[in-house]
Structure formats: C-alpha cells, structure tokens
Design an enzyme around this catalytic site. Structure first.
Site, PDB file in Angstrom:
ATOM      1  N   GLY A 171     -10.904  29.292 -36.612  1.00 45.36           N
ATOM      2  CA  GLY A 171     -10.321  30.105 -35.552  1.00 45.36           C
ATOM      3  C   GLY A 171      -9.273  31.053 -36.080  1.00 45.36           C
ATOM      4  O   GLY A 171      -8.215  31.237 -35.480  1.00 45.36           O
ATOM      5  N   ASP A 191     -20.141  30.105 -36.243  1.00 41.91           N
ATOM      6  CA  ASP A 191     -19.927  29.605 -34.885  1.00 41.91           C
ATOM      7  C   ASP A 191     -19.865  28.086 -34.920  1.00 41.91           C
ATOM      8  O   ASP A 191     -20.856  27.425 -35.258  1.00 41.91           O
ATOM      9  CB  ASP A 191     -21.056  30.080 -33.975  1.00 41.91           C
ATOM     10  CG  ASP A 191     -20.837  29.703 -32.510  1.00 41.91           C
ATOM     11  OD1 ASP A 191     -19.867  28.976 -32.211  1.00 41.91           O
ATOM     12  OD2 ASP A 191     -21.640  30.134 -31.666  1.00 41.91           O
ATOM     13  N   ASN A 223      -8.115  24.447 -36.457  1.00 38.03           N
ATOM     14  CA  ASN A 223      -7.335  25.172 -35.446  1.00 38.03           C
ATOM     15  C   ASN A 223      -8.178  25.690 -34.283  1.00 38.03           C
ATOM     16  O   ASN A 223      -7.681  25.818 -33.171  1.00 38.03           O
ATOM     17  CB  ASN A 223      -6.637  26.361 -36.125  1.00 38.03           C
ATOM     18  CG  ASN A 223      -6.080  27.348 -35.128  1.00 38.03           C
ATOM     19  OD1 ASN A 223      -5.077  27.101 -34.476  1.00 38.03           O
ATOM     20  ND2 ASN A 223      -6.742  28.496 -34.983  1.00 38.03           N
ATOM     21  N   SER A 235      -2.346  19.661 -28.925  1.00 42.30           N
ATOM     22  CA  SER A 235      -1.723  20.464 -27.874  1.00 42.30           C
ATOM     23  C   SER A 235      -0.746  19.602 -27.086  1.00 42.30           C
ATOM     24  O   SER A 235      -0.905  18.374 -27.001  1.00 42.30           O
ATOM     25  CB  SER A 235      -2.788  21.007 -26.920  1.00 42.30           C
ATOM     26  OG  SER A 235      -2.212  21.587 -25.775  1.00 42.30           O
ATOM     27  N   TYR A 272     -10.229  20.200 -22.068  1.00 41.69           N
ATOM     28  CA  TYR A 272      -9.354  20.648 -23.156  1.00 41.69           C
ATOM     29  C   TYR A 272      -8.343  19.565 -23.512  1.00 41.69           C
ATOM     30  O   TYR A 272      -8.166  19.220 -24.690  1.00 41.69           O
ATOM     31  CB  TYR A 272      -8.643  21.933 -22.739  1.00 41.69           C
ATOM     32  CG  TYR A 272      -7.707  22.490 -23.791  1.00 41.69           C
ATOM     33  CD1 TYR A 272      -8.192  23.278 -24.826  1.00 41.69           C
ATOM     34  CD2 TYR A 272      -6.341  22.228 -23.749  1.00 41.69           C
ATOM     35  CE1 TYR A 272      -7.333  23.791 -25.796  1.00 41.69           C
ATOM     36  CE2 TYR A 272      -5.478  22.736 -24.708  1.00 41.69           C
ATOM     37  CZ  TYR A 272      -5.977  23.510 -25.721  1.00 41.69           C
ATOM     38  OH  TYR A 272      -5.135  24.014 -26.676  1.00 41.69           O
ATOM     39  N   ALA A 301      -8.507  16.366 -22.937  1.00 46.06           N
ATOM     40  CA  ALA A 301      -9.194  15.210 -23.514  1.00 46.06           C
ATOM     41  C   ALA A 301      -9.567  15.463 -24.972  1.00 46.06           C
ATOM     42  O   ALA A 301      -9.422  14.580 -25.831  1.00 46.06           O
ATOM     43  CB  ALA A 301     -10.441  14.882 -22.695  1.00 46.06           C
ATOM     44  N   ILE A 352       2.369  28.987 -26.579  1.00 48.59           N
ATOM     45  CA  ILE A 352       2.517  29.926 -27.697  1.00 48.59           C
ATOM     46  C   ILE A 352       1.958  31.277 -27.255  1.00 48.59           C
ATOM     47  O   ILE A 352       0.949  31.346 -26.550  1.00 48.59           O
ATOM     48  CB  ILE A 352       1.757  29.426 -28.950  1.00 48.59           C
ATOM     49  CG1 ILE A 352       2.209  27.993 -29.328  1.00 48.59           C
ATOM     50  CG2 ILE A 352       1.970  30.374 -30.120  1.00 48.59           C
ATOM     51  CD1 ILE A 352       3.658  27.852 -29.720  1.00 48.59           C
TER      52      ILE A 352
END
Length: 257
Positions: free
Chosen positions: A18, A67, A93, A150, A164, A166, A197
């Site tokens: 990423g 991908d 990331n 996160s 997200y 989880a 961020i």
C-alpha cells in the site's frame, strides 16, 4: 544526482504494501532515508512514480504493481520477490475500509462479499506475505514484521466498518502468534495502531467528523503519515530486537491503553 546525499546502506531490504500514497509512501521514504533498500508494492500504477521520486532523491527504491486481492497468485509472486531481493523487513500496511455514501455499513446491512474482501486484503494477504518471506529471514537469522493495525481494533469505531475493525484486531493476534513462533530466530513481529491520520481514507469521513475527532485528542491535532513512519522506523531497526509482540498506539493520546 550530483549533490544528493545518500544514506549509509544498512544491507536490509524492506517491502512496504500500500505504498503508492499516504502512510505507505511516508513509511517507504522514511525507511529509505534510514538506509534500507525499499520495495514499494501497490495495486495502483502510481506506485511507480512514488518509487521514482524517491530514487530521484538518491534513495534506493523500486516498485512492484500487485493486487493483494489476488490471493491465489500472491504467494508465488512474493516468494519470488523475496528471494530475488532478500527481503528482511516487511511492513504490511495496505488495507481497505469501504464506505457507502461516506459512511460505514451497519453490521445488519454488510454484504458477505464486502466482509470477505476486507478480510482478504487486510488480514489474509498479510498472512500470505509473511509465509512467503519467512524463509529468507530465517536463513539470515534477522527479520522485522510490522503490521499496520488501527485504533479501531483497540476501541471499536463509529467510522470504520465492523469488517475493518475485525481485520485489524486479527492483525494484532496474528502478529503475536508470529512473534512467539519466530522470536528465537532473530525475527520480531509488532503492530502499530494509528488513530486518525491525515490520509485519503480518513478524509472520506468528512470535515465535521474529523474536526470532532481532533477536539477529543490530547495532542490537539490529527496525525500525519510521518508520525506513523517514525514508529515504523523504530520497529524496523536493530534497536528493537528485544521488542516483539507489541502494539504501539500512534494517536495523539486519544486512546491510552
């Protein structure tokens, strides 16, 4: 290139997923300035321009377009890349956080295919990448795995979807399992849990939501990609060799765990 100061090479090679923009691009630049060779990976062709920009500054950077959603082809591609480059630092990331009209989908309305895609990219792909890069690190007796979790994994979230949160909580558990298995081989595995961020993903929440968030942060500001990159730099270095299985919260004090 005349006049460009090059960092002293460390001999280590970092893979950052990423990495076309945002946190990933900032991490790639910081690690390159630390003297690591960096391989920027992203599904976006923009990653090539990001790597070229670093190289133009005298930094050792290259790009790979891939991908992470292609799980079947991911392992062989990363294995080949790891063997060719000698990757011994991995920064997982890349991640997605789907929104609908700028908002998360409630659990009762979250489609199964969306749930699965988030887990595939945010959790399963990092698992595959770790599997594929372990042999080189084990052969060297040195390695660093850094997982981007996160604050949503620590506290839940009214902004990010349940899939997200989880997936990011799963990253913490996976990193700790990995840390236990490889700790005696000179390899560490740690997580970073950023709060809000200033990235394109955060901007999807809208100005009002971000302003309310900032008002609750003791540091009094939203975070920057460079703030996260500084944390990655520590985990990627020799000075973190006795630090493994941890979660570093980078959130300005919004969550103190």
């Amino acid at each position: 290139m005349t006049g460009i100061s090059r960092p002293q090479p460390t001999g280590h090679v970092a893979l950052i997923t990423g990495a076309a923009r945002g946190i990933g691009a900032a991490v790639a630049e910081r690690l390159a300035r630390d003297g690591h060779r960096v391989i920027l990976l992203d599904r976006l062709d923009d990653v090539r321009a990001t790597a070229e920009g670093l190289a133009a500054q005298g930094l050792d950077a290259a790009a790979e377009v891939l991908d992470l959603g292609d799980l079947a082809g991911l392992g062989p591609r990363i294995t080949q890349l790891s063997q060719r480059e000698g990757i011994d630092i991995v920064v997982n990331n890349a991640g997605i956080s789907p929104k609908h009209n700028g908002k998360r989908a409630p659990i009762a309305e979250t489609a199964l295919d969306e749930w699965q895609r988030v887990l595939d990219i945010n959790l399963t792909a990092p698992f595959i990448i770790c599997q594929a890069t372990l042999p080189v690190m084990r052969a060297r007796g040195w390695g660093r795995y850094i997982m981007m979790s996160s604050q949503a994994a620590r506290t839940g979230s009214r902004v990010a979807g349940s899939h997200y949160a989880a997936s990011k909580a799963g990253m913490v558990a996976f990193a700790r399992s990995l840390a236990i298995e490889v700790g005696g081989q000179g390899i560490t595995a740690n997580c970073i849990a950023p709060g809000r961020i200033d990235t394109p993903m955060a901007q999807e929440a809208g100005a009002a939501a971000n302003a309310a968030y900032v008002a609750a942060i003791p540091a009094g500001r939203i975070g920057t990609p460079a703030d996260v990159a500084d944390a990655v730099s520590f985990y990627a270095g020799n000075g973190s060799g006795f630090v493994t299985g941890t979660v570093m919260d980078v959130n300005g004090g919004h969550y103190m765990g």
